[in-house]
Motif scaffolding. Structure first.
Motif, mmCIF file in Angstrom:
data_model
loop_
_atom_site.group_PDB
_atom_site.id
_atom_site.type_symbol
_atom_site.label_atom_id
_atom_site.label_comp_id
_atom_site.label_asym_id
_atom_site.label_seq_id
_atom_site.Cartn_x
_atom_site.Cartn_y
_atom_site.Cartn_z
ATOM 1 N N MET A 119 42.822 76.828 53.450
ATOM 2 C CA MET A 119 42.829 75.789 52.537
ATOM 3 C C MET A 119 42.630 76.017 51.204
ATOM 4 S SD MET A 119 41.885 72.925 55.163
ATOM 5 C CE MET A 119 42.604 71.534 53.952
ATOM 6 N N SER A 162 35.128 72.404 52.414
ATOM 7 C CA SER A 162 35.608 72.432 53.790
ATOM 8 C C SER A 162 34.866 71.721 54.892
ATOM 9 C CB SER A 162 35.860 73.897 54.398
ATOM 10 O OG SER A 162 34.431 74.353 54.775
ATOM 11 N N SER A 214 47.199 64.324 54.206
ATOM 12 C CA SER A 214 47.600 65.360 54.837
ATOM 13 C C SER A 214 46.310 66.520 54.968
ATOM 14 C CB SER A 214 48.604 65.972 54.127
ATOM 15 O OG SER A 214 48.501 66.272 52.488
ATOM 16 N N ARG A 215 45.431 66.668 53.979
ATOM 17 C CA ARG A 215 44.540 67.654 53.802
ATOM 18 C C ARG A 215 43.642 67.176 54.819
ATOM 19 N NH1 ARG A 215 44.794 72.212 50.973
ATOM 20 N NH2 ARG A 215 42.846 72.121 50.174
ATOM 21 N N GLU A 263 45.296 68.392 58.182
ATOM 22 C CA GLU A 263 45.315 69.690 58.244
ATOM 23 C C GLU A 263 43.934 70.292 58.680
ATOM 24 O OE1 GLU A 263 46.239 73.743 55.399
ATOM 25 O OE2 GLU A 263 46.225 71.774 54.579
#
Length: 192
Positions: A155, A162, A132-133, A136
Motif C-alpha cells: 500500500m 498500516s 477503498s483504502r 483494501e
C-alpha cells in the motif's frame, strides 16, 4: 511474475520433481521459521514442525490442489502443524499482537457452526461500505493473512500507518455492525 514462478514450482513439486521440492523448502523455510518464532521460542520445535509439513506435503503431493498463492497455502499448513505440535506438548502458544489470529480446529468448527450466513453476509456488506483504502487493508490483513510489513510495502504506507488504518477499518465495521453480538476479528479470520 514472482507469483507465477511460485505456481510453476508448486506444480512441478506436485508432479514429483525433487528439485522443485528442495527449492520450495529453501525458499519458504525462513518465512515459516519467522512465523514459528511468533508462536513459540522453541527453535527445535519450529524446525521439526516445518520438516513435518514438507514431509506431509511430499507424501500427499499428487492429491494437493492447485493454489493461487503458494506462500499463503504453506503458511496455513504450517500454522496448523505447529499448533498441533504445541498442543501435543502441552505448551502455551506465545502470541504477540503482530502474529496471526490463531484458532484451534475444534473451536473453529464450533464457531463456524454458530455463525449463520446472515452474519457473514452482513459483514461482507459492511466491508463493501468501507472507504477503498480501508477495504483494501482489511482484505490484505485478514483475507490474505499478510503481515503489516507486507501491507506497508503493497500500500506504500509506513508501518504505523498500516496499523492505524486496520484499527480505523475495524472501528468502522464495528459501528456499521452495531448491535450484532460477535467477535469481529474472529469472523474476519474465518472468512480468510
Amino acid at each position: 511474475m514472482k507469483k507465477k514462478s511460485e505456481q510453476i514450482l508448486w506444480n512441478l513439486f506436485r508432479e514429483g520433481d525433487r528439485k522443485a521440492f528442495e527449492n520450495m523448502f529453501l525458499k519458504f523455510n525462513p518465512i515459516l521459521f519467522t512465523i514459528g518464532l511468533k508462536m513459540t521460542s522453541d527453535r527445535s520445535l519450529i524446525e521439526d514442525s516445518i520438516h513435518e509439513v514438507f514431509i506431509d506435503l511430499w507424501n500427499k503431493r499428487s492429491r494437493l490442489p492447485e493454489v493461487d498463492t503458494v506462500k499463503y497455502y504453506l503458511i496455513v499448513c504450517y500454522r496448523r502443524m505447529l499448533l498441533l505440535y504445541l498442543k501435543e506438548s502441552n505448551r502455551n502458544v506465545d502470541i504477540n499482537e503482530q502474529s496471526f489470529v490463531l484458532v484451534d480446529s475444534e473451536e473453529y468448527k464450533q464457531i463456524e457452526d454458530q455463525l449463520n450466513t446472515d452474519t457473514i453476509s452482513k459483514l461482507k456488506h459492511a466491508i463493501e461500505e468501507l472507504p477503498s483504502r480501508q477495504k483494501e487493508i482489511i482484505e490484505l490483513r485478514f483475507m490474505k493473512s499478510m503481515s503489516y510489513d507486507e501491507i506497508q510495502e503493497i500500500m506504500e504506507i509506513n508501518y504505523t500507518s498500516s496499523r492505524k488504518l486496520v484499527y480505523k477499518a475495524i472501528n468502522n465495521l464495528k459501528k456499521h455492525l452495531k448491535g450484532n453480538s460477535f467477535n469481529l476479528v474472529l469472523i474476519l479470520a474465518l472468512l480468510s
